[in-house]
Design a protein around this motif. Structure first.
Motif, PDB file in Angstrom:
ATOM      1  N   TYR A 102      -4.276 -41.224 112.088  1.00  0.00           N
ATOM      2  CA  TYR A 102      -3.279 -40.166 111.842  1.00  0.00           C
ATOM      3  C   TYR A 102      -2.870 -39.477 113.134  1.00  0.00           C
ATOM      4  CZ  TYR A 102      -3.691 -41.088 106.935  1.00  0.00           C
ATOM      5  OH  TYR A 102      -3.651 -41.730 105.725  1.00  0.00           O
ATOM      6  N   CYS A 111       2.526 -37.964 102.622  1.00  0.00           N
ATOM      7  CA  CYS A 111       1.680 -38.762 103.514  1.00  0.00           C
ATOM      8  C   CYS A 111       2.402 -38.918 104.861  1.00  0.00           C
ATOM      9  CB  CYS A 111       1.417 -40.134 102.907  1.00  0.00           C
ATOM     10  SG  CYS A 111       0.258 -41.091 103.903  1.00  0.00           S
ATOM     11  N   ALA A 112       1.629 -38.862 105.940  1.00  0.00           N
ATOM     12  CA  ALA A 112       2.218 -39.055 107.272  1.00  0.00           C
ATOM     13  C   ALA A 112       2.853 -40.440 107.401  1.00  0.00           C
ATOM     14  CB  ALA A 112       1.147 -38.855 108.340  1.00  0.00           C
ATOM     15  N   ARG A 122      -2.893 -41.908  97.461  1.00  0.00           N
ATOM     16  CA  ARG A 122      -3.303 -42.491  98.746  1.00  0.00           C
ATOM     17  C   ARG A 122      -4.805 -42.344  98.894  1.00  0.00           C
ATOM     18  NH1 ARG A 122      -4.373 -45.533 102.287  1.00  0.00           N
ATOM     19  NH2 ARG A 122      -3.924 -45.303 104.488  1.00  0.00           N
ATOM     20  N   ALA A 179      -3.029 -36.049 104.645  1.00  0.00           N
ATOM     21  CA  ALA A 179      -4.417 -36.381 104.977  1.00  0.00           C
ATOM     22  C   ALA A 179      -5.308 -35.152 105.100  1.00  0.00           C
ATOM     23  CB  ALA A 179      -4.461 -37.191 106.277  1.00  0.00           C
TER      24      ALA A 179
HETATM   25 MO   LIG Z   1      -1.620 -39.835 103.927  1.00  0.00          MO
END
Ligand SMILES: [Mo]
Ligand SMILES: Nc1nc2c(c(=O)[nH]1)N[C@H]1C(S)=C(S)[C@@H](COP(=O)(O)O)O[C@H]1N2
Length: 354
Positions: free
Chosen positions: A229, A92-93, A45, A204
């Motif tokens: 985010y 990842c969110a 990412r 992140a």
């Molecule tokens: Mo992410």
């Protein structure tokens, strides 16, 4: 969607969401059963062009509320502090955003399926040891803020990628400045020469191409924390309990008869997975899945469930429970948010047997 560009060393069948910045995830079945994800299968990412920093040119600045600001070279960081191994999952969110996109569109957002998650054996030095050497001037509610060497062109305004974690997390033994991944030098694509690994927090916060650490009284004002985010404007830090089905694939046609269902579950930071349940009747009756052994509280747990299916349509659902008895929500629609983050509704796949 098409195969991964040659040169980054990823599997040919990676699902590529963007070439530039390069964003990809493995097909779900690739993640099944194996605790440590091969580097060639590990999701990736990025928010900007990938920096190319030789270890000899790399420097880390540690400043802010410290008594002794530091500038560390690669040899000083990698040989000047005790080294540790931590097996940790990065997620990842935006993992499982594709299901939120089916509820309502989100222009420009990557349609991550359930593969924006992978696990590695990280090797590096403890952030806590580096911060102790710099000398924390104020403990309490401080934060450790990180800056990467990449510039994200779509941030407002364009800026280096960054983010922070609370100092109490920063001082915990599991947070590493990592320079090896699965016993190899950390690849450029994954943040080499040195990246942060903050197990249990959204991916992140594990800032790649790390060049700066600042101890400060407030959370990071970087775009990727102060603006992006977030869920309904609330800053994300840890990710909630989650669970996914990796095989069979959603929409698959499978033979009637014996069927093996496999997936992963992951608990919130510092919690553990206690059980995973599978339902073959839309969530009325639930059956216990078999769990792989637990490694530590910062990794996923694979699970499997075997059954026999009759010809016809079939919906499989799965959900996890953590060691405090908490489970996750049934409804995906109730979790929709404009950024498409933190989807942890029941895992579901629709199949046709026969
Ligand atoms: Mo992410
Ligand atoms: N410097 C920098 N660090 C970063 C990012 C980035 O774009 N730039 N992406 C973050 C996000 S959103 C995630 S999910 C993880 C992904 O790590 P990976 O690419 O090694 O899988 O890195 C994080 N660290």
């Amino acid at each position: 969607m098409h195969s991964a560009p040659a040169g980054w060393g990823k599997r040919d069948d990676m699902v590529v969401h963007d070439d530039d910045p390069f964003n990809c995830e493995p097909p779900p079945a690739v993640l099944a059963d194996v605790e440590i994800t091969a580097v060639e299968s590990f999701y990736c990412r990025n928010h900007g062009p990938i920096p190319d920093i030789a270890p000899a040119d790399w420097r880390l600045e540690v400043d802010g509320d410290v008594t002794q600001p530091l500038t560390l070279s690669y040899p000083e960081l990698t040989t000047g502090f005790p080294a540790y191994d931590v097996t940790a999952t990065l997620q990842c969110a935006g993992n499982r955003r594709a299901e939120l996109l089916r509820i309502h569109p989100m222009p420009g957002k990557e349609p991550w399926a359930q593969g924006a998650i992978s696990t590695a054996l990280w090797h590096g030095v403890r952030l806590a040891d580096v911060l102790r050497t710099a000398g924390i001037r104020r403990a309490g509610d401080s934060h450790a803020a990180f800056t990467g060497a990449d510039i994200a062109p779509h941030a407002h305004p364009p800026q280096a990628f960054g983010g922070s974690i609370p100092l109490r997390k920063a001082m915990s033994g599991e947070v590493l400045l990592a320079f090896q991944m699965n016993d190899q030098p950390l690849l450029r694509l994954h943040g080499g020469p040195v990246r942060l690994v903050a197990p249990g927090f959204i991916g992140a916060r594990s800032v790649k191409w790390l060049t700066g650490i600042t101890v400060q009284p407030a959370p990071s004002s970087n775009y990727f924390q102060a603006v992006d985010y977030r869920v309904h404007d609330v800053e994300l830090s840890t990710l909630p309990l989650n669970c996914a089905i990796l095989t069979p694939d959603d929409g698959a046609r499978i033979p009637a008869g014996p069927l093996s269902i496999r997936g992963y579950a992951i608990a919130e930071d510092c919690r553990r997975i206690a059980r995973v349940q599978v339902s073959l009747d839309g969530g009325v009756r639930w059956h216990p899945a078999e769990l792989a052994p637990a490694c530590n509280p910062w990794t996923w747990r694979h699970w499997a469930f075997s059954t026999t299916v009759d010809p016809g349509p079939l919906t499989i659902a799965a959900r996890a429970y953590d060691d405090a008895g908490l489970t996750h929500p049934e409804s995906t629609a109730a979790l929709w948010n404009p950024g498409g983050y933190a989807n942890n509704s029941w895992a579901r796949v629709d199949l046709t047997a026969g």
